[in-house]
Design a protein around this motif. Structure first.
Motif, PDB file in Angstrom:
ATOM      1  N   HIS A 636      35.673  11.851 -17.470  1.00  0.00           N
ATOM      2  CA  HIS A 636      34.275  11.921 -17.933  1.00  0.00           C
ATOM      3  C   HIS A 636      33.492  10.730 -17.389  1.00  0.00           C
ATOM      4  O   HIS A 636      34.074   9.760 -16.885  1.00  0.00           O
ATOM      5  N   ASP A 638      30.602   7.849 -18.791  1.00  0.00           N
ATOM      6  CA  ASP A 638      30.119   7.321 -20.069  1.00  0.00           C
ATOM      7  C   ASP A 638      28.598   7.339 -20.067  1.00  0.00           C
ATOM      8  O   ASP A 638      27.966   7.217 -19.026  1.00  0.00           O
ATOM      9  N   HIS A 688      36.224   8.648 -15.081  1.00  0.00           N
ATOM     10  CA  HIS A 688      37.509   8.072 -15.507  1.00  0.00           C
ATOM     11  C   HIS A 688      38.137   8.867 -16.639  1.00  0.00           C
ATOM     12  O   HIS A 688      37.474   9.658 -17.307  1.00  0.00           O
ATOM     13  N   PHE A 704      29.305   1.239 -24.938  1.00  0.00           N
ATOM     14  CA  PHE A 704      28.468   1.836 -23.894  1.00  0.00           C
ATOM     15  C   PHE A 704      27.171   1.026 -23.840  1.00  0.00           C
ATOM     16  O   PHE A 704      26.300   1.175 -24.696  1.00  0.00           O
TER      17      PHE A 704
END
Ligand SMILES: O=C(O)CCC(=O)C(=O)O
Ligand SMILES: [Fe+2]
Length: 707
Positions: A636, A638, A688, A704
């Motif tokens: 995915h 972030d 990642h 994040f």
């Protein structure tokens, strides 16, 4: 040729007396003290009129000079007087008056206010009324004047002299004048705002009267101005010099011999834990590390907080059978109040004939392990190490006290607590940590009980009212104070929350010990995969406390089975983890502060030219991977500009497998390091995945940043 003799009256050798005599010696003045060792018969002049005893003592002593036309007498009070000039200066000022006897003047007509109108009128900026705490004149004239009429010991001396001055024939016969402009005598009562200090061309500190533009020689802290005199006394009479720094601080000190610690004096160390106090473990570590032979220290601990029982007992059992000369522990269940505990510390010290009582509150962190030694070497009756809460204006000393007995800021307060001027300061109040000589404890009234004030304030107020001085030294850095405000012991790891109130202590406990090497640029971050930067950030203890806090909270989200998430503004996470958000445990603001203080500086070194302050992050969370729960995370991006991913535990020890793989580079980091952060771009390049955990539990902390 005239010669000057200073005559003072003192029955007791109080601290004020010693200061007075020191000031005379500093100025090379010849002096005679009257009444030493005698019983004082002049009444309680602090509260009411009196003082005739002074006049009678003076008559006795002047008899031998009654025919000496060249002898000039400078008569002064002593406990509350500092002389700041030599005889040459004082005599030349006296001669300017062309008078036989000159009295000091003040703004209050006392003790008989009805006499106001009998006084000659003076200019607006001058003082109109006689003060008998200081006068100067020829011995023969003074003798003649004061023997004209008898005075009883308990009569008021100021009234006695006032009547003579107001009697016009007498005034004229002796050509008596008042020093209305404070050429010689500065009476401070009611005039404190009118004076300031300055350094002359030799660095000597002088008092300046801003109203009359004079530089007085004799400074009298009459009436309510006693504490103001104490403050000025830190500088006057060569206590401090602009050229040599503090002078009096080097007087009467002693040296403790490092080679022969058996000779070091016995100390009763009293520790008071009267409120929940963060970083008590570190407090005890610093106490333990004090450079002082433990067999010379008897410890008494008073713990008023159940929360601290464990920590105190740990210290107690560690030292119970060894090291310290003795150790005594008053626990919560002993039900002793703070007053009682403070009193028993004094009694304990007196009982064991201790040389010093060292009273230390749980807020006091001696970062300098020589603290106790240095304080003893200063050899003062009552001495506190000046300490402050880092970055603030709170300290354990007061520069001044209001007329109601509350805290008041003095002009030099910040210079004292910030160490801009170094001295051993005469202060009106000290707290949190102080050293008192055993011999002084025997002499002072020990009083802690008063419903209207804090026990220590009561203690020192009583001491002060009994004419003892207390000092605070900032000659050394002794350590710092903890801010206990709002310390919430209902949290499972309450110190985690102290990042705002006790930032430096928090940093020592929770930031990785090697972080500074990286933040300063001395060591470069590792780069395990392209544009993935890796460096130490938080301590092992932070990792463990964070896990403990999250596990204690326990409300782990559902992970991949539950993409809808009420905790998130959009309510939906693409690749959800099993996690707990910082917002859920009340740690969001603390964490954002941490990001700003510690992560952002690293980011700016790594991704050059990207600047955003403060770093924003809505999603800060601890992730848990387990084989029987969520064991991996599919690839995915972030929702971040950059992501920080901190390992909270140890691969191959706490769990098997795990790690991150950056798909685009086919590069994995599996040997993550506890307390180390990886930061990498969020949205585009660093697709990642979280690798599968095959055993144990893997915890990470993820932010994040700048979504
Ligand atoms: O398991 C990891 O270290 C990666 C976690 C991750 O990518 C995430 O939480 O967004
Ligand atoms: Fe991720």
């Amino acid at each position: 040729q005239e010669s000057l003799l200073v005559v003072g009256v003192a029955t007791d050798e109080t601290d004020g007396y010693k200061r007075y005599v020191r000031s005379l010696k500093q100025n090379g003045l010849e002096y005679e003290i009257l009444g030493l060792g005698e019983e004082w018969k002049g009444g309680d002049i602090k509260r009411q009129a009196g003082g005739g005893h002074k006049v009678n003592l003076l008559i006795n002593s002047l008899e031998k000079y009654k025919n000496d036309e060249n002898k000039v007498i400078l008569f002064t009070d002593s406990y509350d007087v500092i002389v700041n000039d030599n005889s040459e200066k004082i005599l030349s000022k006296f001669k300017e008056f062309s008078s036989k006897i000159v009295f000091g003047a003040e703004g209050f007509c006392w003790p008989d206010e009805t006499l106001v109108d009998s006084y000659p009128v003076v200019a607006d900026n001058e003082k109109r009324f006689l003060n008998s705490g200081g006068f100067i004149g020829y011995a023969s004239d003074i003798y003649e004047l004061i023997t004209r009429e008898p005075i009883k010991d308990e009569d008021d001396d100021q009234l006695f002299y006032t009547k003579m001055f107001l009697n016009i024939p007498t005034r004229e016969k002796f050509n008596i004048r008042l020093d209305t402009k404070s050429e010689i005598f500065q009476n401070l009562n009611g005039a404190v705002q009118e004076v300031s200090i300055f350094a002359d061309e030799n660095g000597k500190i002088e008092l300046f009267n801003n109203v009359t533009k004079t530089v007085p020689s004799v400074v009298h802290g009459n009436g309510a101005a006693k504490l103001d005199l104490n403050r000025l006394g830190n500088y006057l009479a060569n206590s401090y010099s602009n050229n040599d720094g503090c002078v009096s601080c080097k007087e009467d000190t002693i040296q403790l011999n490092e080679e022969d610690k058996n000779q070091w004096p016995e100390v009763t160390l009293a520790i008071f834990i009267e409120q929940p106090t963060p970083f008590l473990r570190e407090f005890f570590q610093k106490i333990t590390k004090l450079n002082y032979p433990k067999n010379k220290i008897s410890v008494l601990i008073h713990n008023n907080e159940k929360y601290h029982n464990l920590e105190v007992e740990k210290f107690f059992t560690n030292h119970e059978s060894s090291s310290y000369a003795s150790i005594k522990y008053l626990t919560v269940t002993d039900d002793s109040s703070e007053q009682e505990a403070r009193r028993s510390a004094v009694e304990e010290c007196l009982k064991s004939d201790c040389k010093f009582l060292f009273s230390v509150d749980s807020t006091v962190h001696f970062d300098n392990s020589d603290a106790l030694k240095l304080l003893i070497e200063q050899n003062r009756s009552i001495l506190a190490p000046v300490m402050k809460r880092p970055g603030g204006s709170w300290s354990n000393v007061w520069g001044a006290v209001s007329s109601q007995g509350f805290y008041k800021r003095s002009d030099d307060y910040f210079d004292i607590i910030d160490g801009n001027i170094l001295n051993v300061w005469n202060l009106p109040y000290v707290s949190e940590a102080f050293l008192i000589k055993g011999e002084v404890l025997k002499k002072i009234p020990v009083e802690f009980n008063d419903e209207t004030m804090d026990p220590t304030i009561k203690f020192f107020t009583t001491i002060r009212n009994n004419d003892f001085f207390m000092y605070g030294t900032n000659l050394h850095e002794f350590g710092h104070l903890i801010n206990p405000d709002g310390f919430n012991t209902s949290k499972i790891r309450p110190e985690l929350f102290e990042i705002f109130n006790n930032f430096e202590d928090w940093t020592k406990r929770y930031v990785h010990p090697e972080y500074n090497d990286y933040a300063s640029g001395k060591v470069k971050p590792q780069v395990p995969c392209p544009d993935v930067y890796w460096f130490p950030i938080i301590s092992d203890e932070f990792c463990e406390d964070l896990i403990t806090m999250m596990e204690d909270f326990g409300q782990w989200s559902g992970g991949r089975n539950n993409k809808e998430d009420s905790r998130i503004p959009g309510g939906y996470e693409n690749v959800p983890t099993v996690d707990i958000h910082m917002t859920q445990v009340g740690y969001q603001q603390h964490w954002l502060h941490f990001l700003r203080k510690f992560v952002q500086p690293m980011q700016q070194k790594i991704f050059i030219g990207y600047y955003s302050d403060p770093p924003r992050a809505d999603l800060n969370f601890v992730v848990r991977y387990r084989p029987d729960e969520q064991d991996h995370l599919t690839p995915h991006h972030d929702a971040s500009m950059y992501t920080m991913n901190i390992a909270l535990n140890i691969p191959d020890v706490d769990f098997q497998g795990g790690g991150v793989r950056f798909v685009r580079y086919d590069c994995s980091v599996t040997q993550t390091i506890k307390g180390w952060a990886m930061i990498h771009p969020g949205r585009l390049t660093h697709y990642h995945e979280g690798l599968k955990v095959k055993g144990g539990t893997r915890y990470i902390m993820v932010s994040f940043i700048d979504p």
